[in-house]
Design a protein around this motif. Structure first.
Motif, PDB file in Angstrom:
ATOM      1  N   PRO A 534       0.810  -1.238   0.000  1.00 59.70           N
ATOM      2  CA  PRO A 534       0.000   0.000   0.000  1.00 59.70           C
ATOM      3  C   PRO A 534       0.832   1.272   0.000  1.00 59.70           C
ATOM      4  CG  PRO A 534      -0.877  -1.584   1.560  1.00 59.70           C
ATOM      5  CD  PRO A 534       0.431  -2.133   1.100  1.00 59.70           C
ATOM      6  N   LYS A 535       2.040   1.203   0.549  1.00 58.97           N
ATOM      7  CA  LYS A 535       2.888   2.403   0.617  1.00 58.97           C
ATOM      8  C   LYS A 535       3.354   2.855  -0.760  1.00 58.97           C
ATOM      9  CE  LYS A 535       4.622   1.400   5.276  1.00 58.97           C
ATOM     10  NZ  LYS A 535       5.821   1.092   6.101  1.00 58.97           N
ATOM     11  N   THR A 536       3.304   1.945  -1.724  1.00 59.27           N
ATOM     12  CA  THR A 536       3.762   2.300  -3.079  1.00 59.27           C
ATOM     13  C   THR A 536       2.658   2.946  -3.911  1.00 59.27           C
ATOM     14  OG1 THR A 536       3.163   0.143  -4.032  1.00 59.27           O
ATOM     15  CG2 THR A 536       5.367   0.354  -3.026  1.00 59.27           C
ATOM     16  N   PHE A 537       1.409   2.840  -3.422  1.00 55.43           N
ATOM     17  CA  PHE A 537       0.298   3.440  -4.168  1.00 55.43           C
ATOM     18  C   PHE A 537      -0.071   4.757  -3.494  1.00 55.43           C
ATOM     19  CE2 PHE A 537      -2.827   2.855  -7.464  1.00 55.43           C
ATOM     20  CZ  PHE A 537      -3.847   3.715  -7.088  1.00 55.43           C
ATOM     21  N   THR A 538       0.393   5.869  -4.066  1.00 48.46           N
ATOM     22  CA  THR A 538       0.226   7.190  -3.469  1.00 48.46           C
ATOM     23  C   THR A 538      -0.448   8.139  -4.443  1.00 48.46           C
ATOM     24  OG1 THR A 538       2.367   7.968  -4.297  1.00 48.46           O
ATOM     25  CG2 THR A 538       2.356   6.836  -2.143  1.00 48.46           C
ATOM     26  N   LYS A 539      -0.789   9.322  -3.948  1.00 52.66           N
ATOM     27  CA  LYS A 539      -1.393  10.319  -4.837  1.00 52.66           C
ATOM     28  C   LYS A 539      -0.408  10.735  -5.931  1.00 52.66           C
ATOM     29  CE  LYS A 539      -0.252  14.285  -1.836  1.00 52.66           C
ATOM     30  NZ  LYS A 539      -0.794  15.412  -1.071  1.00 52.66           N
ATOM     31  N   ALA A 551      -8.258  14.531 -17.216  1.00 54.15           N
ATOM     32  CA  ALA A 551      -7.977  15.927 -16.852  1.00 54.15           C
ATOM     33  C   ALA A 551      -7.408  16.010 -15.438  1.00 54.15           C
ATOM     34  CB  ALA A 551      -9.253  16.762 -16.960  1.00 54.15           C
ATOM     35  N   HIS A 552      -6.479  16.933 -15.252  1.00 57.05           N
ATOM     36  CA  HIS A 552      -5.762  17.036 -13.977  1.00 57.05           C
ATOM     37  C   HIS A 552      -6.691  17.269 -12.790  1.00 57.05           C
ATOM     38  CE1 HIS A 552      -6.256  21.436 -13.666  1.00 57.05           C
ATOM     39  NE2 HIS A 552      -6.143  21.432 -14.978  1.00 57.05           N
ATOM     40  N   PHE A 553      -7.788  18.023 -13.004  1.00 54.07           N
ATOM     41  CA  PHE A 553      -8.656  18.345 -11.870  1.00 54.07           C
ATOM     42  C   PHE A 553      -9.492  17.149 -11.406  1.00 54.07           C
ATOM     43  CE2 PHE A 553     -12.584  18.478 -14.228  1.00 54.07           C
ATOM     44  CZ  PHE A 553     -12.258  18.981 -15.478  1.00 54.07           C
ATOM     45  N   LYS A 554      -9.470  16.070 -12.178  1.00 56.51           N
ATOM     46  CA  LYS A 554     -10.209  14.873 -11.779  1.00 56.51           C
ATOM     47  C   LYS A 554      -9.345  13.888 -10.990  1.00 56.51           C
ATOM     48  CE  LYS A 554     -13.122  15.120 -15.929  1.00 56.51           C
ATOM     49  NZ  LYS A 554     -13.464  14.457 -17.203  1.00 56.51           N
ATOM     50  N   VAL A 555      -8.049  14.170 -10.874  1.00 59.49           N
ATOM     51  CA  VAL A 555      -7.153  13.281 -10.132  1.00 59.49           C
ATOM     52  C   VAL A 555      -7.300  13.563  -8.640  1.00 59.49           C
ATOM     53  CG1 VAL A 555      -4.772  12.517  -9.792  1.00 59.49           C
ATOM     54  CG2 VAL A 555      -5.539  13.279 -12.063  1.00 59.49           C
ATOM     55  N   PRO A 556      -7.664  12.565  -7.826  1.00 57.87           N
ATOM     56  CA  PRO A 556      -7.906  12.799  -6.395  1.00 57.87           C
ATOM     57  C   PRO A 556      -6.683  13.357  -5.664  1.00 57.87           C
ATOM     58  CG  PRO A 556      -8.807  10.683  -7.046  1.00 57.87           C
ATOM     59  CD  PRO A 556      -8.000  11.174  -8.216  1.00 57.87           C
ATOM     60  N   ARG A 557      -6.956  14.276  -4.756  1.00 63.70           N
ATOM     61  CA  ARG A 557      -5.890  14.827  -3.922  1.00 63.70           C
ATOM     62  C   ARG A 557      -5.503  13.839  -2.827  1.00 63.70           C
ATOM     63  NH1 ARG A 557      -6.166  20.413  -0.306  1.00 63.70           N
ATOM     64  NH2 ARG A 557      -4.162  20.149   0.730  1.00 63.70           N
ATOM     65  N   TYR A 558      -6.482  13.071  -2.360  1.00 64.99           N
ATOM     66  CA  TYR A 558      -6.236  12.108  -1.284  1.00 64.99           C
ATOM     67  C   TYR A 558      -6.434  10.689  -1.810  1.00 64.99           C
ATOM     68  CZ  TYR A 558      -7.077  16.348   1.458  1.00 64.99           C
ATOM     69  OH  TYR A 558      -7.046  17.631   1.960  1.00 64.99           O
ATOM     70  N   VAL A 559      -5.506   9.805  -1.436  1.00 61.60           N
ATOM     71  CA  VAL A 559      -5.597   8.396  -1.798  1.00 61.60           C
ATOM     72  C   VAL A 559      -5.469   7.570  -0.521  1.00 61.60           C
ATOM     73  CG1 VAL A 559      -4.531   6.500  -3.060  1.00 61.60           C
ATOM     74  CG2 VAL A 559      -4.652   8.767  -4.105  1.00 61.60           C
ATOM     75  N   VAL A 560      -6.486   6.760  -0.237  1.00 63.75           N
ATOM     76  CA  VAL A 560      -6.501   5.971   1.003  1.00 63.75           C
ATOM     77  C   VAL A 560      -6.672   4.484   0.657  1.00 63.75           C
ATOM     78  CG1 VAL A 560      -7.620   5.592   3.224  1.00 63.75           C
ATOM     79  CG2 VAL A 560      -7.571   7.905   2.221  1.00 63.75           C
ATOM     80  N   PRO A 561      -5.600   3.666   0.797  1.00 65.59           N
ATOM     81  CA  PRO A 561      -5.740   2.229   0.583  1.00 65.59           C
ATOM     82  C   PRO A 561      -6.570   1.593   1.708  1.00 65.59           C
ATOM     83  CG  PRO A 561      -3.447   2.929   0.358  1.00 65.59           C
ATOM     84  CD  PRO A 561      -4.199   4.062   0.990  1.00 65.59           C
ATOM     85  N   VAL A 562      -7.473   0.686   1.361  1.00 66.18           N
ATOM     86  CA  VAL A 562      -8.302   0.001   2.359  1.00 66.18           C
ATOM     87  C   VAL A 562      -8.319  -1.497   2.062  1.00 66.18           C
ATOM     88  CG1 VAL A 562      -9.796   1.987   2.804  1.00 66.18           C
ATOM     89  CG2 VAL A 562     -10.398   0.378   0.984  1.00 66.18           C
TER      90      VAL A 562
END
Length: 600
Positions: A534-539, A551-562
């Motif tokens: 999970p540490k390798t999958f980041t924003k 489009a850049h504005f559709k890329v999430p600012r926060y990424v939370v692995p669950v």
């Protein structure tokens, strides 16, 4: 052609196509207490097309500046603008385009955008506003969705090279004669026009388009106006849907002209100079800005191709702007920049905002730091030609804070419950509207059109709303899972579908989370393959993966692995629990940061 495929040239045809029963409900609420209003305006509706509206502006405000592009050092009066627009219109017809054909406009805020949109309207074509942030796959979807026959674009902007993107998705262009593209993938595409000084394979330069026609052919454009019906399609706006793919909302000349007149009147734009921070392709830019300014002889001032608060401030000073258009996020950045620059802004009568709620602090800052006399709000949907409710002249700040304005002229509005019954005044329900502003429909999607527009022309907004007896309204929630990030409408399903293409991802669910600056941000909860750390999958890694794909504005600012998602017994994802998880995590991180700061 769009107008043939839609088979809609009047509201009567919409009724025939929808062909289902209108929502009906026997209400026991006294009529005077129902959440229904028809605000009859003092100014009558106008029956003319966009080209005729431009002619009227040229005759009324001929020597007044219509548009000024600071970053291009270009200026047009209404009279000179009309002449240049007709060169564009005649050039497009000379290329073989026919009435109703779709013309994609893909560029940030350049004068070319304005000329192209007006030229398409004067030629009886349908302009298609395309987000300049779109990447190849998104552009490919737009081309196919509405059978775009010609693309008008700038050569490049920031990291985007529009010519190269089109060439990559349509390689036949490079081997084609300009204006005669033949592509199996895009059978309708014939011409690509690029605003460039250099010759590009398969493309026509914008200057060459202007020189294609002669004086006689340009004069024919004026005669053509009486043949273009006000109810016919004028513009397509892409708006996302819960399916993940953008829907193509088709707006008419009649929508545009009357929206412009009544927005311009309500905001008292007569002769004003407007600092335009919003993108022209957007409903805010084309409806609330371009058409409203044209109806009142107001001047549009383009500070920069893309939003730049420093350039906006400079333009306000140098061009003596008296009105500002922008989303709340833009005003936040403008205030920050002015605190640093301390420029002599002069007299600014009003700041017009929409796209997201405004905070009490922002109104205070806009007034104190920017010296703005009044702040006005507008509320609407792309499908309603941008405006349904808007501020009244001279209203108090409290109205801007606690409402989205007063119902606009000549519009009916009602608030209904889940059964379709009108609710009492002051009670929440879904807002429905009817009037000149309703779109013709979604191109190529009768089912979605029927879902939003009833047989008797009531359009469902999907917004939970409260109407007061005095005609003011306020949003209390959304029925749709839409996220408004700095004025950009984003639907989670589209982003989820994209992230799910990542090779490390099993499942994704995206929600909107609060953000002080943008109003909302995206947070992606992702379930990864079991062998992925999970540490390798980041924003950062997600943003890198998204380059050139979304489009850049559709890329999430926060990424939370669950490890798993909260679900109901029927298997539905409980997104409210995801929001709670985010809030708990955010508060925990904030508390740790504050604790560390105290110890330091």
């Amino acid at each position: 052609m769009l107008n043939k495929k839609l088979q809609i040239v009047s509201r009567h045809v919409i009724k025939q196509r929808l062909g289902h029963k209108a929502w009906r409900c026997q209400s026991t609420i006294p009529a005077a207490s129902q959440s229904y209003m028809h605000h009859i305006g003092k100014e009558p509706l106008a029956y003319r097309n966009v080209g005729q509206q431009l002619e009227l502006a040229a005759s009324q405000f001929g020597s007044t500046e219509a548009i000024v592009s600071c970053h291009e050092a270009k200026r047009y009066t209404f009279r000179s603008l009309l002449a240049e627009v007709d060169r564009v219109a005649a050039g497009l017809l000379k290329l073989g385009l026919q009435r109703g054909d779709a013309v994609g406009i893909w560029a940030p805020n350049y004068i070319q955008w304005y000329l192209s949109m007006m030229g398409a309207a004067r030629a009886g074509l349908t302009s298609v506003g395309i987000n300049p942030a779109f990447q190849g796959p998104e552009m490919e979807y737009c081309l196919k969705k509405v059978d775009i026959k010609a693309i008008l674009a700038t050569e490049s902007f920031k990291t985007q090279n529009y010519y190269e993107i089109v060439r990559d998705i349509c390689p036949e262009m490079a081997d084609s004669e300009a204006g005669k593209i033949r592509s199996d993938k895009f059978p309708h595409l014939r011409a690509v026009i690029i605003d460039s000084k250099q010759s590009l394979k398969g493309a026509l330069r914008f200057d060459e388009l202007l020189d294609l026609s002669n004086a006689s052919e340009q004069e024919e454009i004026t005669k053509l106006q009486r043949e273009i019906q006000p109810e016919s399609p004028c513009n397509v706006q892409f708006t996302s849907g819960t399916t993940g793919n953008p829907k193509a909302a088709v707006l008419s000349h009649y929508n545009f002209v009357n929206n412009g007149i009544h927005v311009g009147s309500r905001n008292e734009l007569d002769g004003e100079r407007i600092c335009v921070q919003v993108p022209l392709f957007h409903a805010f830019g084309v409806g609330i800005t371009i058409m409203a300014a044209m109806s009142k002889g107001a001047t549009l001032v383009l500070p920069s191709a893309g939003f730049s608060p420093k350039d906006s401030l400079q333009a306000i000073v140098e061009e003596k702007c008296t009105v500002i258009h922008g989303t709340p996020t833009m005003y936040v950045d403008l205030v920050v920049a002015q605190r640093k620059e301390q420029l002599p802004l002069g007299k600014i009568k009003k700041a017009i905002t929409g796209g997201a709620p405004v905070s009490p602090q922002l109104i205070l800052d806009v007034k104190q730091v920017l010296g703005v006399e009044a702040m006005h709000s507008v509320y609407g949907l792309t499908e309603s030609t941008a405006v349904i409710f808007q501020s009244l002249p001279g209203e108090e700040d409290d109205r801007v804070l606690h409402s989205v304005g007063h119902l606009t002229d000549h519009i009916e509005a009602k608030i209904i419950d889940e059964k379709g019954c009108v609710v009492p005044l002051g009670q929440p329900g879904e807002l429905c509207v009817r009037g000149y502003l309703t779109m013709l429909g979604y191109h190529g999607d009768e089912e979605k059109t029927r879902e939003i527009i009833s047989a008797d022309n009531w359009m469902r907004t999907g917004d939970q709303f409260v109407m007061e007896a005095d005609g003011y309204g306020r949003i209390v929630g959304r029925l749709k899972e839409m996220v408004i990030r700095g004025g950009e409408n984003i639907f989670p399903k589209e982003v989820e579908d994209f992230i799910n293409t990542h090779p490390q991802v099993v499942e994704t669910h995206v929600i909107g989370v609060p953000d002080e600056r943008l109003g909302e941000e995206l947070c992606a909860f992702v379930r990864l393959h079991h062998d992925v750390d999970p540490k390798t999958f980041t924003k950062e890694s997600l943003r890198e993966y998204a380059k050139g794909k979304i489009a850049h504005f559709k890329v999430p600012r926060y990424v939370v692995p669950v490890d798993a998602f909260p679900k109901t017994t029927s298997g539905k994802i409980q997104k409210f629990k995801l929001l709670k998880k985010f809030e708990d995590s955010f508060h925990t991180q904030k508390s740790k940061s504050q604790s560390q700061a105290v110890r330091a």
